[in-house]
Design an enzyme around this catalytic site. Structure first.
Site, PDB file in Angstrom:
ATOM      1  CD  GLU A  70      -1.844   2.320   1.469  1.00 51.71           C
ATOM      2  OE1 GLU A  70      -1.625   3.139   0.529  1.00 51.71           O
ATOM      3  OE2 GLU A  70      -1.805   2.623   2.654  1.00 51.71           O
ATOM      4  CB  CYS A 108      -1.175   7.093   1.571  1.00 52.06           C
ATOM      5  SG  CYS A 108      -2.525   6.169   2.318  1.00 52.06           S
TER       6      CYS A 108
END
Length: 497
Positions: free
Chosen positions: A261, A295
């Site tokens: 990720e 993110c």
């Protein structure tokens, strides 16, 4: 070691401890010869904790312990694993307040943000329980000649590597699905936020058989020893693309699986029917939560040409209301960055913007001007008159800088939104759901939010979290997140004629 920590408001002092964090292997705390300091990003003169620096030999111990534990844990009943997750959720609830304070002191975020992160971690466990209850039902088929069963099995030892920006929820999002699917783990927290997660992982480990959950700390040699180890069957990493490439090379030595990720450069496309007074506060939250260190935070905003000036003025007015201070200061609404590397990168980016034709305005109020240089403090900034290919638009700034890009047509906005190698999250803002849905389906991303800046409660349970292109491999959350931690075993019985 204990000391007085000066609190805020009416001269109160809080008694805080400088914590010492050891490795935790096979149910034992393991001290090491060297320890590194963790300093408060909002008050760099304050040492929050000391964290053990492990060695390659410690990695060997941890992986072997996890491997031995796997031989029995993989045979445990699903009911037992689900019971452990329920106890983990209760543990997180009981420890929320103290852990949130530790998180804010080590990674710099507002206390309210840390408390919110604890709630997200608890929800992650409950969502995993819900998704796992029927997950292991085998798929079976039969005809006159044979019987087939496709079954799910755990993989083995999982190496979990987590970042500093939201360490608690990102750690739990690896531990919960890995444990419930019958795997064992060796976890490596970030050196920039290792304490809160290490404290809770030690307590979680106590709920499990010895060796099921182990915690190591260390430098690049330790990380590489973990990712290369032949008994590690899969690596689950959340962090930056540069590190992911090194991990992928290490994984290739034993052809182990990877789950990444990674970073994002999430576009927000504002349509010309959007209500600016309604959407700008929501976009602002997405852009500047955790001081931009998320993110899937909004990192660039595409605005219709005719609405551009109005959007800019309204957003500047709102951003200028931020009060920049320490994460534990109840008056603060905007906190420092986490570490010097990121701080220096963002500062240099600001200076390059100032040398360009774009206009940057730095906003917000300093709460403690005398402490400003004693922390990684930056003003939130808005950048206007930006070229679509300018660095601030195409990079992942991971800091409090927001570029605004004017567009003339929806096709142009979509093309610009898709022209980076990132593809994590994205958003569309409109008064017309069907119109927003049509554009959402054109965006190259793992996730798109319409009139929102993150997952709803339902979305957290049902949405697979992850990206396309260089924003990741695989998914977290939802039933698909469980698939990352299993292998398939197909059995075919041939009947006698």
């Amino acid at each position: 070691m204990r000391r007085l920590f000066q609190g805020w408001g009416k001269g109160k002092c809080l008694l805080m401890s400088v914590m010492k964090i050891d490795l935790h292997i096979n149910h034992e705390d393991v001290p090491t010869e060297r320890y590194s300091e963790v300093r408060d990003p909002g008050r760099l003169t304050d040492v929050v904790g000391q964290v053990a620096i492990g060695t390659v030999q410690h990695v060997e111990q941890a992986v072997n312990a996890a491997h031995q534990a796997f031989l029995s844990w993989r045979k445990s009943a699903l009911e037992e694993r689900l019971d452990v997750l329920s106890r983990i959720a209760k543990l997180l609830e009981d420890e929320s307040q103290s852990l949130a304070e530790t998180l804010s002191r080590e990674n710099g975020v507002l206390l309210s943000t840390s408390l919110g992160e604890m709630n997200m971690a608890i929800h992650a466990v409950h969502a995993t329980i819900k998704n796992a209850e029927s997950f292991f039902n085998p798929k079976q088929a039969e005809d006159e000649t044979s019987w087939v069963s496709v079954e799910k099995r755990p993989i083995g030892v999982i190496a979990g590597i987590v970042p500093w920006n939201a360490p608690m929820v990102l750690t739990i999002q690896k531990i919960a699905p890995a444990i419930v699917t019958g795997n064992t783990l060796v976890m490596k927290p970030s050196p920039n936020a290792p304490m809160g997660v290490s404290i809770i992982m030690k307590k979680i480990a106590a709920l499990l058989p010895a060796g099921v959950l182990n915690v190591i700390h260390g430098d690049g040699d330790v990380g590489s020893a973990l990712t290369k180890h032949p008994l590690v069957r899969k690596i689950s990493f959340t962090g930056g693309g540069k590190i992911a490439k090194f991990i992928m090379k290490d994984a290739a030595e034993s052809l182990k699986g990877v789950h990444f990720e990674l970073g994002g450069n999430d576009p927000a496309i504002v349509l010309d029917d959007a209500d600016l007074d309604d959407i700008i506060p929501k976009i602002m939250v997405s852009a500047f939560r955790r001081s931009g260190q998320v993110c899937f935070a909004t990192k660039r905003i595409y605005i219709p040409e005719k609405m551009y000036d109005s959007f800019y003025t309204k957003m500047c007015d709102l951003v200028d209301q931020y009060k920049i201070g320490h994460g534990l200061d109840p008056s603060a609404t905007f906190a420092p960055l986490n570490n010097k590397v990121q701080y220096d990168f963002v500062k240099a980016l600001v200076e390059r913007i100032k040398q360009s034709s774009a206009k940057i305005v730095e906003l917000g109020e300093k709460l403690e001007p005398d402490n400003w240089d004693n922390g990684y403090y930056l003003h939130p900034a808005i950048v206007r008159d930006v070229e679509p290919s300018q660095e601030i638009v195409t990079c992942e700034q991971f800091g409090p800088i927001m570029p605004l890009i004017s567009y003339r047509s929806e096709e142009e906005a979509i093309r610009w939104a898709n022209m980076t190698e990132y593809g994590l999250g994205s958003s569309v803002w409109t008064a017309d759901f069907e119109r927003g849905l049509k554009i959402a389906r054109e965006i190259e991303a793992g996730m798109t939010f319409i009139n929102g800046s993150g997952q709803s409660h339902l979305g957290y349970e049902q949405m697979p979290f992850g990206g396309v292109k260089q924003s990741g491999i695989g998914r977290e959350n939802s039933e698909l997140g469980l698939h990352e931690f299993i292998e398939y075993h197909a059995i075919n019985y041939h009947k006698t004629s």
